[in-house]
Write a protein that holds these residues in place. Structure first.
Motif, PDB file in Angstrom:
ATOM      1  N   ILE A 109      52.159  72.300  11.361  1.00  0.00           N
ATOM      2  CA  ILE A 109      52.255  71.565  12.639  1.00  0.00           C
ATOM      3  C   ILE A 109      52.116  70.056  12.397  1.00  0.00           C
ATOM      4  CG2 ILE A 109      51.037  71.110  14.811  1.00  0.00           C
ATOM      5  CD1 ILE A 109      51.976  73.775  15.352  1.00  0.00           C
ATOM      6  N   ASP A 110      51.172  69.682  11.546  1.00  0.00           N
ATOM      7  CA  ASP A 110      51.008  68.253  11.243  1.00  0.00           C
ATOM      8  C   ASP A 110      52.270  67.684  10.593  1.00  0.00           C
ATOM      9  OD1 ASP A 110      48.507  68.117  12.327  1.00  0.00           O
ATOM     10  OD2 ASP A 110      47.430  68.326  10.436  1.00  0.00           O
ATOM     11  N   ALA A 119      54.786  67.048  13.302  1.00  0.00           N
ATOM     12  CA  ALA A 119      54.420  65.867  14.102  1.00  0.00           C
ATOM     13  C   ALA A 119      54.678  64.580  13.320  1.00  0.00           C
ATOM     14  CB  ALA A 119      52.959  65.957  14.538  1.00  0.00           C
ATOM     15  N   VAL A 121      60.818  66.870  17.832  1.00  0.00           N
ATOM     16  CA  VAL A 121      60.712  67.056  19.278  1.00  0.00           C
ATOM     17  C   VAL A 121      61.187  68.468  19.620  1.00  0.00           C
ATOM     18  CG1 VAL A 121      60.886  64.633  19.907  1.00  0.00           C
ATOM     19  CG2 VAL A 121      62.975  66.009  19.652  1.00  0.00           C
ATOM     20  N   ARG A 122      61.061  68.802  20.902  1.00  0.00           N
ATOM     21  CA  ARG A 122      61.288  70.188  21.316  1.00  0.00           C
ATOM     22  C   ARG A 122      62.719  70.668  21.042  1.00  0.00           C
ATOM     23  NH1 ARG A 122      59.553  71.574  27.274  1.00  0.00           N
ATOM     24  NH2 ARG A 122      57.432  71.260  26.553  1.00  0.00           N
ATOM     25  N   ILE A 160      54.354  77.536  19.258  1.00  0.00           N
ATOM     26  CA  ILE A 160      53.303  76.698  19.850  1.00  0.00           C
ATOM     27  C   ILE A 160      53.527  75.198  19.665  1.00  0.00           C
ATOM     28  CG2 ILE A 160      51.547  78.518  19.699  1.00  0.00           C
ATOM     29  CD1 ILE A 160      50.346  77.043  17.267  1.00  0.00           C
ATOM     30  N   TYR A 161      54.416  74.780  18.743  1.00  0.00           N
ATOM     31  CA  TYR A 161      54.649  73.345  18.593  1.00  0.00           C
ATOM     32  C   TYR A 161      55.397  72.841  19.828  1.00  0.00           C
ATOM     33  CZ  TYR A 161      55.930  68.790  16.775  1.00  0.00           C
ATOM     34  OH  TYR A 161      56.070  67.426  16.618  1.00  0.00           O
ATOM     35  N   MET A 162      54.811  71.920  20.558  1.00  0.00           N
ATOM     36  CA  MET A 162      55.364  71.431  21.833  1.00  0.00           C
ATOM     37  C   MET A 162      55.696  72.574  22.786  1.00  0.00           C
ATOM     38  SD  MET A 162      57.540  68.026  21.135  1.00  0.00           S
ATOM     39  CE  MET A 162      56.711  66.594  20.415  1.00  0.00           C
ATOM     40  N   ASN A 219      58.032  63.473  13.412  1.00  0.00           N
ATOM     41  CA  ASN A 219      58.496  63.235  14.792  1.00  0.00           C
ATOM     42  C   ASN A 219      59.424  64.317  15.331  1.00  0.00           C
ATOM     43  OD1 ASN A 219      57.080  60.817  15.300  1.00  0.00           O
ATOM     44  ND2 ASN A 219      58.598  59.688  14.093  1.00  0.00           N
ATOM     45  N   VAL A 236      48.881  76.986   9.479  1.00  0.00           N
ATOM     46  CA  VAL A 236      49.442  76.613  10.789  1.00  0.00           C
ATOM     47  C   VAL A 236      49.255  75.119  11.015  1.00  0.00           C
ATOM     48  CG1 VAL A 236      49.151  76.834  13.294  1.00  0.00           C
ATOM     49  CG2 VAL A 236      49.177  78.877  11.861  1.00  0.00           C
ATOM     50  N   GLN A 237      48.053  74.633  10.737  1.00  0.00           N
ATOM     51  CA  GLN A 237      47.766  73.214  10.972  1.00  0.00           C
ATOM     52  C   GLN A 237      48.552  72.308  10.024  1.00  0.00           C
ATOM     53  OE1 GLN A 237      43.504  72.246  11.721  1.00  0.00           O
ATOM     54  NE2 GLN A 237      43.221  74.447  11.870  1.00  0.00           N
TER      55      GLN A 237
END
Lengths: 363, 363
Positions: B86-87, B90, B95-96, B118-120, B93, B82-83
């Protein structure tokens, strides 16, 4: 949304606001929760003040209680703390019908809310916010979050609590800076709403006045937030209004590296976004002065070192409200009249530079 | 829910089922997504088969594409992955308003779905399930999850995709064991629904028949799941029916430590829960034999080593459907007539022991 003096009802839950409510929790929790396992998540600042009292009352109601304490401060909004808390719930055999009580400020509320939203895909949650900022801001609206290196609140969920319990008397023990920070968010709400709310804010001339007006200020802020959130739970439109001051504010918070608290960064953000739109003639003349007066009287900052730096513009690009090549700015035409303005990302610098080179007047 | 031959509409999204659909994705994705950044999350089994084709089509539609590949297998449903994912979002970049495509089996769907949720606080998601199990089970209903040491799917969210695209031809490349495993879930749905669905299932006498009947079987399973999920998104009541065979199955899956696949564990779970209720006279005589016949013909297991062990009973206590001191069992009165039975946790052993000591007949 129904609304009485000390009670605001959202879609599926209520917000109770009452001085001294922490002394008689059973009145509010008993009708909602049958005896179950409850994890009280708190931090090492707030825990020593209230957790014994809360635990004793929960046990009296027949609950089995586990206290989980995280270090105070923003760094606890981390993957590491999420995993520690989740493992504790699993070790204690928590099931979906058990519950979590978040007892603390915004960090505890955001972290515990996120944990509640993902443990077994969601277990019951009661928020007891103890800082003014959490009371007016993060406890209503169902936003939960943790931070990444890349930015604040980059990971989280929309998750509604079962109940929010606010005891305004808890703000009396807050350090002055935290009290004033929470007030920054209140000024934001008042500027968006105008009318009688803006009149209450004008009665605040010094930090002590915040405590005197606490119940009215908290109630007005939450009633406004609730009305907005009810109409737009997932932040598709209207709810973005609540980001007034936040586009610049979040960027500053990120790059000032802990030097600016959230409410302080929002204060600077409101001052500069309003100054920028007033300079363009899109905001009524004098509005910036009206806002900065409210902020300055309690000692909130109006400038920040990194405003206008390359890092500042870069940080704005992580904004969750960016859509394609545009960033959606929230501004006010005058007090009580908010509006949106979509700006091309490539024009961000051109838009803000003129105003950053001049000093905002502090009258 | 509207329902045509190759399309099932849920509240906010559609499920498209069509042989060869992976060859012309634009037809389905273009009406939904403007050009944006897309992360295709896949694993190192499925990626080599399909990811180039998917990437080329997305680029052709004007998207910028990032491929994120995780190791194949259940161990990827972890905090660590997950991390990592997610990284990556990010760092790129995201976005939602950007999007995620989950391309793979149940593990990829559960993991990528959780990351998207869960991302943003939630970005757009298209599910392209490529295993039979994922097509009939995990791609519809909005359940996302990762595992803990304490149990499978202990952390996750309810999060609806924007679109589910199912190409039944992908199951032709599945190892036989995975094909048969997915069929275990189909038998579960058919046993709950009965009628014409149960008739289709009776046409399956060997694994190759699953591929021949794939489109009907997938369509019938999803139509049933969709009708249940639409009426109970958050699993408060009706949706728990889908856990037929899962209370025992999940426990077995956990303690057999990877020896049993999900669909296999559910097969054993269905056989034994039905045998137990048939023995009590609450299920029509002969129902166990009807179910085990369907399972045995394709080679699904009917027993497991750890059935009835102390670890087996302990593992059942982590069930998400435990409420207070009761566990809610799903059983069928006969084919097509499901029901609930709340059993005191303390009576679990007494309830199941008699049936575990006798052999289920395999006719």
């Amino acid at each position: 949304m129904s609304e009485e003096k000390n009670e605001i009802t959202l879609k599926n839950y209520q917000v109770k606001i009452q001085d001294g409510l922490l002394q008689h929790l059973a009145e509010f929790i008993k009708p909602l929760w049958q005896p179950k396992k409850i994890a009280v998540i708190t931090d090492d600042n707030v825990g020593p003040l209230y957790v014994d009292k809360v635990e004793a009352q929960l046990i009296e109601m027949g609950h089995r209680v586990v206290i989980l304490t995280v270090p105070a401060g923003e760094t606890s909004k981390s993957w590491e703390q999420v995993q520690v808390l989740i493992d504790s719930l699993a070790q204690n055999n928590f099931v979906r019908s058990d519950g979590i009580v978040a007892l603390g400020g915004g960090v505890v509320g955001d972290l515990a809310g996120f944990v509640a939203s993902i443990y077994m895909r969601g277990i019951s949650l009661i928020q007891i916010p103890t800082s003014l900022l959490a009371q007016v801001d993060s406890s209503v609206g169902g936003k939960t979050a943790i931070d990444l290196n890349a930015g604040k609140n980059m990971v989280g969920s929309f998750y509604q609590p079962n109940l929010v319990l606010i005891d305004p008397s808890t703000i009396q023990t807050l350090p002055k800076r935290m009290l004033v920070e929470g007030y920054g968010e209140i000024v934001k709400c008042a500027a968006l709403v105008g009318g009688s709310f803006w009149e209450i804010v004008q009665k605040v001339h010094q930090p002590a006045d915040i405590i005197l007006q606490a119940e009215s200020l908290i109630h007005a802020s939450i009633a406004f937030k609730a009305s907005v959130v009810m109409r737009d739970e997932k932040e598709n439109g209207l709810r973005k209004l609540l980001n007034f001051g936040h586009t610049l504010g979040h960027a500053l918070e990120l790059i000032e590296d802990g030097q600016l608290m959230h409410g302080e960064a929002v204060a600077v953000g409101m001052a500069y976004i309003t100054a920028a739109f007033e300079k363009k003639g899109m905001t009524a003349a004098g509005t910036t002065a009206e806002i900065t007066a409210r902020l300055a009287q309690v000692g909130l900052p109006l400038v920040a070192n990194q405003l206008g730096s390359a890092a500042f513009y870069r940080a704005m690009l992580h904004d969750k409200k960016i859509k394609g090549d545009q960033i959606i700015l929230v501004y006010i035409k005058k007090i009580g009249e908010p509006a949106f303005y979509p700006l091309k990302i490539t024009e961000l610098k051109k838009w803000f530079e003129p105003i950053l080179n001049s000093q905002i007047e502090d009258n």
